[in-house]
Design an enzyme around this catalytic site. Structure first.
Site, PDB file in Angstrom:
ATOM      1  N   ASP A 159     -10.700   2.078  -3.202  1.00  0.00           N
ATOM      2  CA  ASP A 159     -11.244   1.871  -1.864  1.00  0.00           C
ATOM      3  C   ASP A 159     -12.767   1.902  -1.907  1.00  0.00           C
ATOM      4  O   ASP A 159     -13.420   1.635  -0.907  1.00  0.00           O
ATOM      5  CB  ASP A 159     -10.746   2.967  -0.911  1.00  0.00           C
ATOM      6  CG  ASP A 159      -9.414   2.589  -0.294  1.00  0.00           C
ATOM      7  OD1 ASP A 159      -8.951   1.469  -0.548  1.00  0.00           O
ATOM      8  OD2 ASP A 159      -8.845   3.421   0.439  1.00  0.00           O
ATOM      9  N   ASP A 203       0.843  -1.203   0.000  1.00  0.00           N
ATOM     10  CA  ASP A 203       0.000   0.000   0.000  1.00  0.00           C
ATOM     11  C   ASP A 203       0.883   1.260   0.000  1.00  0.00           C
ATOM     12  O   ASP A 203       2.093   1.202   0.297  1.00  0.00           O
ATOM     13  CB  ASP A 203      -0.873  -0.038   1.263  1.00  0.00           C
ATOM     14  CG  ASP A 203      -2.153   0.770   1.126  1.00  0.00           C
ATOM     15  OD1 ASP A 203      -2.261   1.561   0.179  1.00  0.00           O
ATOM     16  OD2 ASP A 203      -3.035   0.612   2.000  1.00  0.00           O
TER      17      ASP A 203
END
Ligand code: DGJ
Length: 763
Positions: A534, A470
């Site tokens: 997301d 990430d």
């Protein structure tokens, strides 16, 4: 195939031709890019310049660069269009005069140390140009990937002058076309709304699509296309472009004098100044271009084949990817070992193959204010550490995956306390925080070594089959000099190379950056799949995935079914519809399996079983999209004669018009069975209507209905046809949608954002 005859360079792929030659003064003149020509007649194809025009500036009589389509332009020699090249030459001037020297053809793909590039079966043409005043050369490299109709281009500046040259702008490619009658399509957005397609006609002036965030960004993806105004998803001429790079990118589309079109792409000149010392050279990242007369689906198909065969890391090429469960939306930072194990156990029961432990397992990471950088397990949360947890998960029969964000650091961390200078900053200024964190300076070798050692140590300590990498903020506060952004990227590529090509090639790496903030071909050279967004709302995902599919194949697009109401939008979408969107790519689940009702568990078990049965189709099939009419969209994926076709109802209108669905890949002479994939409908969807059909009085939101909902649901829209491909191609008239006057199992009850899926198999 590359052929060079009578000074004409002809690059041919299976269905395209790219042609250029040289002008009398030695400039490269672009002639043609489009549908394959077997016998290219230059006198017919080339733009004519017969008499001189007013205000022209010429290199020699009748050679005015502004009126010529060029392979690569420069500054100060009479071409006043947007320039792909701007450098300060050894005399301090911006003027260059590169002319043709010689060419070479090699039977391999071009590669350059430190940069991710396309690999595999290919041929490369390198054309060398030399400046007339200085010992500085410009080499244009064209790598031709035949079967997927892709040409990869980059260029190289070689300095042998004895004094430095400073590059301020050096695009990977330039493409000039004789007319600008195109519509430009770009993928734009922000966090949780990445890659939405936007289109506009190409008009006079310059349209720039770029990123200045340090990454390829969620603002503008480097992929873009130019379609003819009459082209659509299914037909017409489209050119597509993308960049194999994860940093600041820049793409410009210019409509210039004579309505000429100029396109270019490369590293963003924003804050860029790169000194090429004498004896050194600079290679740009590779841009890739394709042409198709089969519409946007045709362009996408070329790019999909290209990425699957020439970009994703070799060990993962064509390999089926596991169905994952990720704990992030279920627990965020609030978990302990027993919570994790119980989610994993439940997930395993339903068929999930890999458990991913997301953020929060290390250091003092109980929220996003602390711990980032300290890659040591938090034993309070996870007694026995990652070693014990991974082994317990493995014993359940599941693979184990782990989240990292190695490029960043919280000021409240041991790493930052030990090395505050490792975070990117300008001495004397307080750096900006993003999600309470700073970015580590990957241009420094000791920082890269720390990251490689820290991640490697964890990977060696346990049985870990997957890593989610990430990166949750943009770069700010860059230190002095114009080389920082590009050097950061080279540093990141080195780290990824050491960790995942050299040390752990068997670990499946999933790229992520606050969702799809770095979804690009550069990352895909190391990470065969990327977390798309997301935003897990199935309706929002239509806009996001539709854009991504233009340039990236389903095998790279990671999608999760999450809880409803959705955490990002508070929208409620049926479980079947969430699956029908997420299945087009690499499927996962991101929810607490303990909170599912018995009926939801049953549905998910069926979904996973169906997906596994057709996994290759959903990950490696040929994806086609089209809009049957306003408010309807169909995604269809085909492999070896089997098609999964979804139709999406965006908004429901009362007494809706009938739907017809064309099966795009059907072959007219073959016979097929088309059957809808069973899906369920919650009884509570009928609200107050239920009291009209139930023998006893029931409240719409009462306990009885809520209990029934947990255990029982109704069949939604079952239909089946056996017919020829000719009929499927003409369009199948689908069952009626619910219209307010009663229920029948044959009705399709989609409502807003409803989706159905059918499987079409050869008889
Ligand atoms: C952003 C990612 O996109 C999410 O999936 C999750 O991993 C969080 N970061 C964790 O901090």
């Amino acid at each position: 195939m590359i052929s060079v005859k009578n000074g004409v360079f002809h690059l041919q792929t299976a269905r395209t031709s790219y042609i250029f030659d040289t002008t009398p003064s030695g400039k490269l003149r672009h002639i043609y890019y489009g549908k394959r020509l077997d016998d290219a007649d230059i006198s017919t194809l080339a733009v004519k310049n017969t008499i001189a025009l007013g205000s022209q500036v010429c290199t020699q009589p009748m050679e005015c660069l502004d009126d010529i389509l060029l392979e690569y332009s420069e500054v100060g020699r009479g071409d006043y269009r947007h320039t792909p090249l701007e450098c300060t030459m050894p005399d301090g001037s911006f003027v260059t005069d590169f002319v043709y020297e010689y060419f070479t053809v090699t039977e391999e793909a071009f590669s350059a140390a430190g940069l991710p590039m396309a690999r595999g079966d290919a041929e490369t043409l390198s054309v060398r140009l030399k400046d007339k005043l200085f010992h500085v050369e410009l080499v244009l490299h064209y790598t031709v990937f035949d079967s997927c109709d892709v040409i990869a281009r980059c260029c190289e500046l070689v300095n042998s002058e004895g004094k430095p040259v400073t590059i301020r702008k050096l695009m990977s490619f330039q493409l000039d076309c004789p007319d600008a009658d195109f519509v430009l399509g770009t993928l734009d957005g922000g966090w949780a709304k990445e890659t939405h397609i936007h289109e506009r006609p190409v008009t006079y002036g310059i349209h720039v699509t770029d990123s200045t965030t340090g990454g390829s960004s969620n603002r503008h993806n480097p992929g873009f296309y130019l379609r003819r105004p009459g082209a659509d998803e299914l037909q017409g001429e489209v050119m597509g472009f993308n960049l194999i790079y994860s940093g600041n990118h820049y793409s410009a589309v210019e409509k210039a004098n004579h309505d000429f079109l100029r396109v270019m792409q490369g590293v963003n000149p924003h804050c860029f100044a790169w000194e090429v010392a004498s004896g050194e050279s600079f290679v740009t990242p590779q841009s890739v271009m394709t042409f198709s007369d089969g519409g946007i689906n045709g362009m996408a198909a070329n790019f999909h084949d290209f990425v699957d065969n020439h970009i994703v890391p070799q060990p993962w090429q064509g390999k089926e990817r596991p169905v994952v469960v990720n704990n992030w939306e279920a627990t965020m930072f609030d978990f302990n070992k027993s919570k994790i194990l119980s989610i994993a156990r439940r997930a395993k029961e339903l068929g999930v193959e890999l458990f991913v432990l997301d953020d929060g397992w290390f250091g003092k990471r109980n929220d996003d204010t602390a711990g980032l950088g300290d890659w040591v397990v938090n034993e309070k949360k996870l007694p026995g550490g990652i070693t014990a947890l991974a082994s317990q998960i493995n014993k359940m029969g599941m693979q184990f995956g782990l989240w990292f964000e190695p490029e960043c650091v919280n000021p409240d961390s041991n790493l930052y306390r030990a090395h505050p200078d490792w975070a990117i900053h300008v001495p004397g200024r307080t750096p900006c925080l993003g999600r309470n964190q700073l970015v580590l300076d990957l241009t420094r070798p000791e920082v890269r070594d720390y990251i490689v050692d820290a991640v490697d140590k964890v990977l060696c300590s346990a049985s870990i089959q997957y890593v989610k990498w990430d990166y949750n903020r943009h770069i700010s506060d860059m230190p002095a000099g114009g080389e920082f952004f590009h050097r950061y990227m080279l540093g990141l590529y080195e780290v990824l190379d050491r960790l995942f090509r050299q040390k752990h090639p068997d670990v499946l790496l999933e790229g992520c950056s606050s969702g799809g903030n770095r979804f690009d071909l550069g990352m895909l050279c190391y990470a065969p799949q990327i977390w798309t967004s997301d935003d897990t709302d199935a309706y929002e995902r239509l806009d996001i995935q539709r854009g991504v599919y233009c340039f990236y194949p389903p095998s790279t697009v990671s999608n999760h079914v999450s809880m409803t109401p959705n955490q990002q939008t508070l929208r409620s979408v049926a479980l079947s519809s969430r699956f029908n969107v997420a299945a087009f790519g690499v499927l996962g689940y991101e929810l607490d399996f303990n909170e599912l009702s018995a009926d939801e568990r049953k549905q998910i078990k069926n979904q996973i079983a169906f997906y596994k049965q057709h996994r290759r189709l959903f990950q490696y099939g040929r994806l086609r999209r089209y809009f049957p009419k306003q408010d309807r969209e169909s995604w269809q994926i085909t492999l070896n004669g089997v098609t999964a076709a979804a139709i999406y109802n965006i908004h429901y209108h009362a007494s809706p018009a009938r739907d017809s669905l064309k099966i795009l890949a059907a072959q007219p002479e073959k016979r097929y069975r088309m059957a809808s994939v069973p899906q369920q409908l919650k009884i509570s969807r009928f609200g107050g209507l239920i009291k009209h059909v139930a023998p006893v009085s029931l409240k719409a939101d009462g306990l009885v209905l809520r209990t029934v909902d947990k255990h029982y649901s109704m069949r939604d829209g079952q239909e089946e046809y056996v017919c020829t491909g000719e009929n499927l191609k003409a369009g199948v008239q689908l069952a009626m949608q619910y219209s307010g006057t009663g229920y029948d199992p044959k009705l399709r009850i989609l409502g807003d954002w409803g989706r159905t899926l059918s499987l079409i198999t050869e008889e």
